[in-house]
Every structure is written in C-alpha cells, then in structure tokens.
Design an enzyme around this catalytic site. Sequence first.
Site, short mmCIF file in Angstrom:
data_model
loop_
_atom_site.label_atom_id
_atom_site.label_comp_id
_atom_site.label_asym_id
_atom_site.label_seq_id
_atom_site.Cartn_x
_atom_site.Cartn_y
_atom_site.Cartn_z
N GLU A 61 22.87 17.99 63.11
CA GLU A 61 23.86 19.01 63.47
C GLU A 61 25.13 18.28 63.88
O GLU A 61 25.08 17.32 64.66
CB GLU A 61 23.37 19.87 64.64
CG GLU A 61 22.21 20.79 64.31
CD GLU A 61 21.75 21.58 65.53
OE1 GLU A 61 22.40 21.48 66.60
OE2 GLU A 61 20.75 22.29 65.42
N ASP A 118 28.86 25.36 75.84
CA ASP A 118 28.58 23.94 75.97
C ASP A 118 28.73 23.47 77.41
O ASP A 118 29.64 23.88 78.13
CB ASP A 118 29.51 23.12 75.07
CG ASP A 118 29.28 23.40 73.60
OD1 ASP A 118 28.12 23.69 73.25
OD2 ASP A 118 30.24 23.35 72.82
#
Length: 278
Positions: A50, A61
């Site tokens: 990824e 995040d």
Amino acid sequence: MTTRIDIRFAQLKREGRPAFVTFVMAGDPDLATSLQLLKALPTAGADIIEIGMPFTDPMADGPAIQAAGLRALHGGTTLHKTLELVGDFRKDDATTPVVLMGYYNPIYIYGVDAFLADAKAAGVDGLIIVDLPPEEDAELCLPAMKAGLNFIRLATPTTDEKRLPAVLANTSGFVYYVSITGITGSASADSVAVGDAVARIKRHTDLPVCVGFGIRTPEGARAIAAQADGAVVGSALIDALQKTLDTDNRATQATVGAVADLVASLAAGVRGAQQAAE
C-alpha cells in the site's frame, strides 16, 4: 476482471498462508529513497504494497503517518509524482500488487478519469479511499472498477450488520478491517475481537479480509494473521524510517535497511501464523 491482487491472494491460498501487507508513504522522505524502499519491500517479505498518497488534511492518520505525509509534501511529492513512482517501481516488478491509499480531494483535483487512466497505466492495482462512503460510489468506486482497478473498502468495529452489506456491495480485491476505533498507530489490536469480527464479515463475503491498525511487532502480526487472510502494517514502518533520518529529515544510509529489516521480522511473524495453524 482479474487483478494482481486477485492473483496474489489465489497464490497465497494455494500456499496456505496469510498475506503480509505493508504501507509506506509515497515520497517519504524523498522520491529517490521512496523508490529504493518500494523495491526492497517484496524481497523483505511484503506480499502487497500500500502506498500512501500525501495529503494536507489526513483525518484518519495518526502522528507518524501525518508526519510522513508532510515530509513527502515538503519534498515536492504530488499525486502525479506518486503515479510516476509506481511506474518506476513497475519497471523492475511486474507482479507485486500495489494499492494507493488516501483521500479523495487530490484525486478530484487531478480529475477522476485522468487519474484512473494514469493510475492504470502506471501499474496501480487497487484504491483505498478512506473518506468516500458507499453512498458516493458513483464518484470513484464504480469508475475505478470499470477501469480495471480494485476498490477496497474499510470495515470497522462500528460497522454493524445493517451497514455491512452496503460497505461490501462494490468492494473488490479484499476487505480492509480496521481493528481499532480511532486513528492509525494509536493502540494495539485485540486478536480475539479481530477473529470474531473477521468471522462476521466472512458471513457476508467471499473476499479475503486483511486486518490493519495496531500491529507493531512480529508477535502481534502473527496473532492477527492467524485470525485473518492478511495483516497490514504501516505506522511501525513509518516510525522505523523516521528514526533513521537526520536532523533535517533527510534519509541516511540506514533508512532503507532499517525498514526492510523490520519488514522481514514482521513477515516472519505473519508466516508463523501459517505454521501455527498446521
């Protein structure tokens, strides 16, 4: 359609082992180092890669991946350069699946049709777009599928039985189960709870289920991989990279090797899940 992701999971199923999925940020800390790192990941044991698309407002995040994105942006990484990075990686690796992960805004600005065409040409296999719910499938998910790209959806501990069919409806490649509520890198995954959640998801789909968020050690990777079709590690790799940078956040001779060494140890943990099951 059959993508590299489908081929890889079929191969892993024949081998009887879970996938080890690694996450790194495109262009962190610079594009040249990023390419070296991408090339090192499969050799170290990554089955699927990824690649984060840097964005100025990455709401899902944690601090490590946010910092990685900022380093990449400060270094001049754009979505166009991210696709070029994938293209450069593909010159030496035609088989390792590559998934781009990030947010819709940069793709919208790039232009959906242009992005999908360029991503496919670069050698991208799938997309994980964390801020596009199923209700917005017409925006990107359906065009991506038409372009031959897998659209990988996130399921979470709060995705209930009523919501799950909608989440899975147009998902392909694999399902990404987020093992904790909150931001990346913020807690450790509970393997028992993960096992229950994976079983629940599998009642609704034949797709592989990979588990991410909260995996930092070989032991943790092994415990999670034993409950799922794959384990995803990101924040721990970003942390390992960051610790090797100099005071100006530039790569050092230790950068690529430190991440590759951690990937190798985590990959051994994932493979240990197979041995434990036998």
